[in-house]
Design an enzyme around this catalytic site. Structure first.
Site, PDB file in Angstrom:
ATOM      1  N   LYS A  65     -22.641 -35.794  33.995  1.00 51.34           N
ATOM      2  CA  LYS A  65     -24.012 -35.355  33.755  1.00 51.34           C
ATOM      3  C   LYS A  65     -23.947 -33.916  33.258  1.00 51.34           C
ATOM      4  O   LYS A  65     -23.157 -33.107  33.768  1.00 51.34           O
ATOM      5  CB  LYS A  65     -24.789 -35.437  35.071  1.00 51.34           C
ATOM      6  CG  LYS A  65     -26.262 -35.094  34.966  1.00 51.34           C
ATOM      7  CD  LYS A  65     -26.959 -35.310  36.314  1.00 51.34           C
ATOM      8  CE  LYS A  65     -28.456 -35.062  36.237  1.00 51.34           C
ATOM      9  NZ  LYS A  65     -29.126 -35.306  37.534  1.00 51.34           N
ATOM     10  N   SER A 115     -33.111 -38.217  37.282  1.00 46.90           N
ATOM     11  CA  SER A 115     -32.788 -37.436  36.122  1.00 46.90           C
ATOM     12  C   SER A 115     -31.407 -37.726  35.553  1.00 46.90           C
ATOM     13  O   SER A 115     -31.083 -37.252  34.461  1.00 46.90           O
ATOM     14  CB  SER A 115     -32.868 -35.943  36.488  1.00 46.90           C
ATOM     15  OG  SER A 115     -31.877 -35.630  37.464  1.00 46.90           O
ATOM     16  N   SER A 120     -32.196 -38.842  42.011  1.00 51.30           N
ATOM     17  CA  SER A 120     -31.729 -38.935  40.621  1.00 51.30           C
ATOM     18  C   SER A 120     -30.413 -39.664  40.381  1.00 51.30           C
ATOM     19  O   SER A 120     -30.031 -39.860  39.232  1.00 51.30           O
ATOM     20  CB  SER A 120     -31.625 -37.542  40.015  1.00 51.30           C
ATOM     21  OG  SER A 120     -32.911 -37.103  39.691  1.00 51.30           O
TER      22      SER A 120
END
Ligand code: GLN
Length: 483
Positions: A76, A151, A175
């Site tokens: 990420k 997210s 997330s």
């Protein structure tokens, strides 16, 4: 080759069926071909990947082994990667090349993992849809008109589309678990302090935790093994031994006490999801688990408390982005105040600005007691509810999300509607507990997740239950059409 899980890749590499370099080339080509539909990557790191793959092959040729040696992954884009853009999904950091590797990145690289790239995410990890990224929305491979969740939506979409077997994510209020649920993956948020936050760009420091996203619990065990452990650079990292997660996958579920909170099945839950959750309860009962209804009476206060605490911490964490030391700087500032104002006004997107304003308001003199302090008290009540529940049960089970993936744009004009999607996930962050989401079936062709929560440091128990469930169900093996 793209269908292989991390566990299968480890076996294939050990048996010399293919090399890490071959596998890496196949996946990079697949990303080039398919990712334009999904937008799951912000940066690709082809050169790094090929050199790491060759190095891993050489280490294997020298007799080294290890489940992650030569395994392709992605991070990420809020894990700092030395010399590589680390954008956090924001214009503010579009030009930021991290000067060092996050501990998670360094640990996985040392274990021999191959980094294919950095994945798309909601700006500063704020969101549940992956629509707030400066680099554009990510699409859900199960339906390209739908959001993948957020997210960590880029990591989730890429793994679900078989662009790679596993990726890192972070979970401040859901997330990892929420995008896992919306894309048919297994995702684990560890206990707060289990995985180092050093080099992970902060959203809300008392809630943030890194963890794995993969297709199976077995693969989450492998990736978590490489991520977890004490780090003297993170003062909230905990010096507890890390168990062998893969070795613990085969424990029997005979007599396992599963608590199902009655508050979970309220009006906000899609009844079709409720039915799938009941089916997964039945499947676990067949494996020997004992089901008990429990209560988490303060759950209704979790969303308001979280949406005070997380923005409050964010408003403080994000004050470092001032246009002076790094990140975006506005053109031709006339004085220092103008530099701050315009750099922040132009560099942050609307959701980030909203959270900074809410957080600064909640922390301001006169409102601190009414909002921030009260939210912290609710946080303690929520933790106490869990402590009481875990006196009676070993695992808590429920839905991961109240709804399946929604259409892109559907909740954009109503931030509160998006916040409500976090109702089942944020309590684990407020209490610091580990949580896992795993596939539980489909509604209208869209995946649904079941969430398991466990006491502190019982990640192994979550992985064990999920693995046993996955040996007896096949939801996690379903592949989205076109991928
Ligand atoms: N949806 C939640 C938020 O926007 C959680 C995000 C996260 O876990 N990073 O705050």
């Amino acid at each position: 080759m793209h269908q292989l899980t991390l566990a299968e890749i480890a076996r294939g590499l050990a048996d010399k069926k293919f090399s890490s370099e071959e596998l890496t080339k196949v996946l990079l080509a697949r990303i080039a071909q398919l990712d334009p539909q999904l937008n799951s990557f912000i940066s690709l790191t082809e050169d790094l990947a090929l050199s790491q793959a060759k190095a891993a092959d050489a280490r294997r040729a020298n007799g080294e082994s290890g489940a992650l040696l030569g395994a392709p992954i992605a991070h990420k884009d809020l894990f700092c990667t030395q010399g590589i853009r680390t954008s956090c999904g924001s214009k503010m950091l579009d030009n930021f090349k991290a000067p060092y590797d996050a501990t998670v990145v360094a640990k996985l690289a040392a274990a021999g993992a191959v980094t294919l790239g950095k994945t798309n995410m909601d700006e500063f990890a704020m969101g549940s849809a992956n629509e707030s990224s400066y680099y554009g929305a990510v699409k859900n491979p199960w339906n390209l008109d739908c959001v993948p969740g957020g997210s960590s939506g880029g990591s989730a979409a890429a793994v679900a589309a078989r662009l790679l077997p596993a990726a890192t994510g972070t979970d401040t209020g859901g997330s990892i678990r929420q995008p896992a649920a919306l894309t048919n993956l297994t995702g684990l948020k560890p206990t707060y302090g289990r995985v180092s936050r050093w080099g992970m760009i902060a959203y809300a420091s008392s809630l943030d935790q890194g963890g794995p996203l993969a297709r199976t619990a077995e693969d989450c065990a492998i990736l978590l093994q490489g991520m977890a452990g004490f780090d003297p650079n993170d003062s909230t990292s905990i010096d507890e031994p890390v168990p062998d997660y893969s070795a613990g996958l085969n424990g029997s579920l005979q007599g396992l006490r599963i608590g199902v909170p009655k508050e979970y099945f309220s009006a906000g839950l899609d009844p079709r999801i409720a039915e799938l959750i009941h089916n997964s309860v039945k499947a676990l009962e067949k494996l020997g688990a004992v089901i008990k209804e429990i209560s988490l009476p303060n759950m209704q206060h979790a969303i308001p408390a979280y949406y005070v605490i997380a923005p409050a911490e964010a408003s403080s964490n994000l004050s470092r982005f001032d246009g002076v030391r790094f990140g975006y700087r506005c053109e031709n500032p006339v004085n220092l105040i103008d530099l701050y104002k315009r750099s922040r006004g132009e560099g942050f997107g609307p959701e980030v600005q909203r959270r900074i304003m809410v957080g600064a308001y909640a922390l301001s003199a006169g409102y601190y007691d009414a909002y921030y302090l009260k939210a912290q008290k609710i946080r303690r009540l929520i933790k106490n509810d869990f402590m009481a529940a875990f006196n009676e049960v070993d695992i808590i089970l429920g839905p991961t999300t109240p709804n399946p993936a929604w259409k892109l744009g559907a909740k954009n004009s109503d931030p509160v509607a998006a916040y409500l999607e976090d109702v089942y996930t944020i309590t684990a962050n407020l209490a610091g507990l580990p949580g896992l989401s795993m596939p539980a079936g489909f509604v209208d062709g869209l995946p649904v997740g079941v969430q398991l929560l466990a006491p502190y440091f019982q990640e192994g128990r979550l992985l064990n239950v999920a693995h046993q469930y996955q040996l007896h169900t096949d939801w996690h093996t379903r592949t989205p059409t076109g991928f």
